[in-house]
Scaffold this active site. Structure first.
Site, PDB file in Angstrom:
ATOM      1  N   ASP A 122      58.899 -19.775   3.659  1.00 39.41           N
ATOM      2  CA  ASP A 122      59.667 -18.649   3.132  1.00 39.41           C
ATOM      3  C   ASP A 122      60.057 -17.603   4.175  1.00 39.41           C
ATOM      4  O   ASP A 122      59.423 -16.574   4.328  1.00 39.41           O
ATOM      5  CB  ASP A 122      58.923 -17.957   1.991  1.00 39.41           C
ATOM      6  CG  ASP A 122      59.899 -17.091   1.199  1.00 39.41           C
ATOM      7  OD1 ASP A 122      59.560 -16.640   0.108  1.00 39.41           O
ATOM      8  OD2 ASP A 122      61.026 -16.880   1.689  1.00 39.41           O
ATOM      9  N   ASN A 181      52.565 -17.445   1.015  1.00 39.13           N
ATOM     10  CA  ASN A 181      53.558 -18.044   1.917  1.00 39.13           C
ATOM     11  C   ASN A 181      52.923 -18.901   2.992  1.00 39.13           C
ATOM     12  O   ASN A 181      53.545 -19.189   4.016  1.00 39.13           O
ATOM     13  CB  ASN A 181      54.407 -16.940   2.557  1.00 39.13           C
ATOM     14  CG  ASN A 181      55.438 -16.409   1.581  1.00 39.13           C
ATOM     15  OD1 ASN A 181      55.797 -17.087   0.616  1.00 39.13           O
ATOM     16  ND2 ASN A 181      55.894 -15.198   1.799  1.00 39.13           N
ATOM     17  N   ASP A 195      56.902 -11.287   5.827  1.00 42.07           N
ATOM     18  CA  ASP A 195      56.364 -11.446   4.463  1.00 42.07           C
ATOM     19  C   ASP A 195      55.173 -12.395   4.484  1.00 42.07           C
ATOM     20  O   ASP A 195      55.025 -13.256   3.617  1.00 42.07           O
ATOM     21  CB  ASP A 195      57.452 -11.960   3.500  1.00 42.07           C
ATOM     22  CG  ASP A 195      57.069 -11.711   2.028  1.00 42.07           C
ATOM     23  OD1 ASP A 195      57.665 -12.359   1.139  1.00 42.07           O
ATOM     24  OD2 ASP A 195      56.150 -10.894   1.784  1.00 42.07           O
ATOM     25  N   THR A 235      55.441  -7.239   0.608  1.00 38.80           N
ATOM     26  CA  THR A 235      54.559  -7.176  -0.555  1.00 38.80           C
ATOM     27  C   THR A 235      53.508  -6.100  -0.307  1.00 38.80           C
ATOM     28  O   THR A 235      52.814  -6.185   0.717  1.00 38.80           O
ATOM     29  CB  THR A 235      53.889  -8.571  -0.755  1.00 38.80           C
ATOM     30  OG1 THR A 235      54.930  -9.551  -0.789  1.00 38.80           O
ATOM     31  CG2 THR A 235      53.079  -8.613  -2.032  1.00 38.80           C
TER      32      THR A 235
HETATM   33  N1  LIG Z   1      59.396 -19.333  -1.002  1.00 41.80           N
HETATM   34  C1  LIG Z   1      59.056 -20.646  -0.970  1.00 41.80           C
HETATM   35  C2  LIG Z   1      58.121 -21.146  -1.860  1.00 41.80           C
HETATM   36  C3  LIG Z   1      57.795 -22.503  -1.789  1.00 41.80           C
HETATM   37  C4  LIG Z   1      58.440 -23.282  -0.807  1.00 41.80           C
HETATM   38  N2  LIG Z   1      59.349 -22.718   0.053  1.00 41.80           N
HETATM   39  N3  LIG Z   1      59.648 -21.421  -0.043  1.00 41.80           N
HETATM   40  C5  LIG Z   1      58.137 -24.687  -0.695  1.00 41.80           C
HETATM   41  C6  LIG Z   1      58.584 -25.411   0.417  1.00 41.80           C
HETATM   42  C7  LIG Z   1      58.248 -26.772   0.532  1.00 41.80           C
HETATM   43  C8  LIG Z   1      57.501 -27.385  -0.457  1.00 41.80           C
HETATM   44  C9  LIG Z   1      57.056 -26.669  -1.580  1.00 41.80           C
HETATM   45  C10 LIG Z   1      57.389 -25.305  -1.708  1.00 41.80           C
HETATM   46  C11 LIG Z   1      56.987 -24.545  -2.930  1.00 41.80           C
HETATM   47  C12 LIG Z   1      56.763 -23.110  -2.682  1.00 41.80           C
END
Ligand SMILES: Nc1cc2c(nn1)-c1ccccc1CC2
Length: 293
Positions: free
Chosen positions: A160, A143, A138, A179
């Site tokens: 992610d 991401n 993804d 996506t």
């Molecule tokens: N799908 C997502 C999306 C996010 C994050 N992780 N996975 C994230 C991880 C660490 C800090 C901030 C974030 C925000 C966006």
């Protein structure tokens, strides 16, 4: 997995929302014992098998196992896992520079040198992941996050791993997730997937970094998918007149229908666009980026 049954609030003070989406919600947290700031990713588990809300426990466990296998400076680090009520909470490193997606949007598009700096880091993280037989499945600008966007050369982190997959020797894997703008033809044709599927996505990401345009995007998802399987993309002069031939060659060597023909992450790092063959090429690039500023 070492999942703690304590309550995350016993050890962390919960702060502001950093992001939310299909996966759940990410909030900034402060570790009470040390004052260190982290991010906490709250993943809702399905209450029942038939429920459509929340995530399958299996997919959350897979993301945890995959993150535990990946320690690299360009991949979001996992520090702790809590399970409480119908929720799993991942404590991950705090990444607060926002998405590469928003960074490009603010700048319209990037200079070739900026794009090369980002691609080098992305390729190091993806190359490491692929060396562990793990595919992300993804990869997209949403991401890829910046540790601190105020820096001259921001450090990027791949996030992610909710759709990621660890390949077991000889096992075939198919999936229809991803996506539309970034998924490779083999995903659409429901053929066997591989780490090369990620390399297609990196070709799309490079195209976007340099032009701000998405190569296969149509008016709707099925038009986008049709454009992808038809390999229907071009370097429109309106957006690519200032782009070097080497940059286009790099993209063309990733946007290839046959997955086995695409460059691997390691081959990308040796491509002349990323690794200038001569000092002269490097000097030319510096000059060209100065002209473009
Ligand atoms: N799908 C997502 C999306 C996010 C994050 N992780 N996975 C994230 C991880 C660490 C800090 C901030 C974030 C925000 C966006």
């Amino acid at each position: 997995a070492l999942i703690k049954l304590q309550n995350v609030e016993d050890l962390y003070e919960i702060g502001d929302i950093l992001g939310s989406g299909h996966y759940g919600q990410v909030r900034m947290v402060r570790e009470l014992a040390t004052g260190t700031r982290w991010a906490a990713k709250f993943l809702k588990l399905r209450r029942s098998v038939s429920s459509r809300l929340g995530l399958e426990r299996k997919s959350v466990e897979r993301e945890v196992e995959i993150l535990q296998a990946l320690q690299h400076s360009n991949i979001m680090a996992l520090r702790d896992v809590f399970e409480s009520k119908a929720e799993v909470v991942l404590i991950v490193e705090l990444i607060s520079g926002g998405e590469l997606f928003d960074f490009i949007a603010e700048k319209e598009n990037l200079s070739e040198n900026d794009a090369i700096e980002f691609m080098k880091q992305i390729l190091k993280g993806v190359g490491f992941m692929h060396s562990k037989k793990i595919a992300h499945f993804d990869l997209k600008p949403e991401n890829i996050m910046l540790l601190d966007k105020e820096q001259e050369h921001p450090h990027i982190k791949i996030i992610d791993f909710g759709l990621a997959h660890r390949f077991i020797q000889g096992e075939e894997y198919k999936s229809l997730c991803g996506t539309p703008q970034y998924i490779a033809p083999e995903v659409i044709n429901f053929e066997a997937l591989s780490t090369a599927t990620d390399m297609w996505s990196l070709g799309v990401i490079t195209y976007i970094l340099l032009s701000g345009m998405s190569p296969f995007q149509g008016d709707n998802d099925e038009e986008t998918l049709r454009n992808t399987v038809a390999m229907n993309y071009e370097f429109e002069d309106q957006y690519f007149s200032q782009t070097s031939a080497m940059a286009k060659d790099f993209i063309e060597k990733l946007l290839i229908k046959d997955p086995s023909e695409r460059m691997t992450a390691d081959e990308c790092l040796l491509h002349p666009w990323i690794k200038p063959l001569t000092r002269k090429q490097a000097a030319n690039r510096r000059r060209s980026s100065i002209n473009m500023k």
